[in-house]
Design a protein around this motif. Sequence first.
Motif, PDB file in Angstrom:
ATOM      1  N   LEU A  77       0.840  -1.062   0.114  1.00 15.03           N
ATOM      2  CA  LEU A  77      -0.032  -0.024   0.080  1.00 15.03           C
ATOM      3  C   LEU A  77       0.815   1.233   0.146  1.00 15.03           C
ATOM      4  O   LEU A  77       0.395   2.182  -0.628  1.00 15.03           O
ATOM      5  N   GLY A  78       1.985   1.095   0.721  1.00 17.25           N
ATOM      6  CA  GLY A  78       2.886   2.266   0.718  1.00 17.25           C
ATOM      7  C   GLY A  78       3.688   2.649  -0.615  1.00 17.25           C
ATOM      8  O   GLY A  78       3.782   3.680  -1.227  1.00 17.25           O
ATOM      9  N   ARG A  85       4.390   6.252   2.530  1.00 15.89           N
ATOM     10  CA  ARG A  85       5.371   5.311   2.441  1.00 15.89           C
ATOM     11  C   ARG A  85       5.854   5.184   3.818  1.00 15.89           C
ATOM     12  O   ARG A  85       6.047   3.950   4.445  1.00 15.89           O
ATOM     13  N   GLU A  86       6.280   6.311   4.396  1.00 17.86           N
ATOM     14  CA  GLU A  86       6.682   6.273   5.907  1.00 17.86           C
ATOM     15  C   GLU A  86       5.709   5.702   6.805  1.00 17.86           C
ATOM     16  O   GLU A  86       6.193   4.782   7.880  1.00 17.86           O
ATOM     17  N   PHE A  87       4.488   6.124   6.699  1.00 19.14           N
ATOM     18  CA  PHE A  87       3.321   5.347   7.599  1.00 19.14           C
ATOM     19  C   PHE A  87       3.326   3.926   7.401  1.00 19.14           C
ATOM     20  O   PHE A  87       3.095   3.281   8.352  1.00 19.14           O
ATOM     21  N   ALA A  88       3.426   3.442   6.058  1.00 24.73           N
ATOM     22  CA  ALA A  88       3.379   2.104   5.632  1.00 24.73           C
ATOM     23  C   ALA A  88       4.691   1.439   6.564  1.00 24.73           C
ATOM     24  O   ALA A  88       4.333   0.245   7.155  1.00 24.73           O
ATOM     25  N   TYR A  89       5.564   1.937   6.411  1.00 28.00           N
ATOM     26  CA  TYR A  89       6.815   1.218   7.201  1.00 28.00           C
ATOM     27  C   TYR A  89       6.762   1.252   8.643  1.00 28.00           C
ATOM     28  O   TYR A  89       6.792   0.038   9.166  1.00 28.00           O
ATOM     29  N   ASP A  90       5.960   2.252   9.182  1.00 23.96           N
ATOM     30  CA  ASP A  90       5.776   2.218  10.464  1.00 23.96           C
ATOM     31  C   ASP A  90       4.796   1.193  10.811  1.00 23.96           C
ATOM     32  O   ASP A  90       4.776   0.247  11.947  1.00 23.96           O
ATOM     33  N   PHE A  91       3.762   1.220  10.220  1.00 24.99           N
ATOM     34  CA  PHE A  91       2.316   0.744  10.427  1.00 24.99           C
ATOM     35  C   PHE A  91       2.603  -1.081  10.217  1.00 24.99           C
ATOM     36  O   PHE A  91       2.049  -1.817  10.803  1.00 24.99           O
TER      37      PHE A  91
END
Length: 120
Positions: A77-78, A85-91
């Motif tokens: 999704l990121g 992308r940054e949210f996807a990495y953390d999430f």
Amino acid sequence: MRHRIEAKIKRIEYYLELLESYRDDCKERFRSDPMFEGALLHYLYLVSDGAVSLVEMLLKKLKIGRAQSYYEAIDTLGERGIIPREFAYDFAKISSFRNFLAHDYEKIELKRFFGLLKIL
């Protein structure tokens, strides 16, 4: 599909509300009350499992296909710009947390467990 996605989001929100109500004296109750420990772990599992299920539902709705892992599904999704992308990495860490709750919950070390909760 849209109805199922909305229903999943509502269930996750409900579980998060329950977890929020547990916030006060959580550590103390977790250590001393086995029923509280079970409830907390159960609702954390439901939130994390719901989140990864929601991601898979989105992949299917958007006709992106299935990922090999929950982590990869979130990462996809990121990469596609559907979420930052940054949210996807953390999430994506929620996928590991979900697996931990599903398979290793009996090995919980309190200090590590509450540390994990702070990053989620």
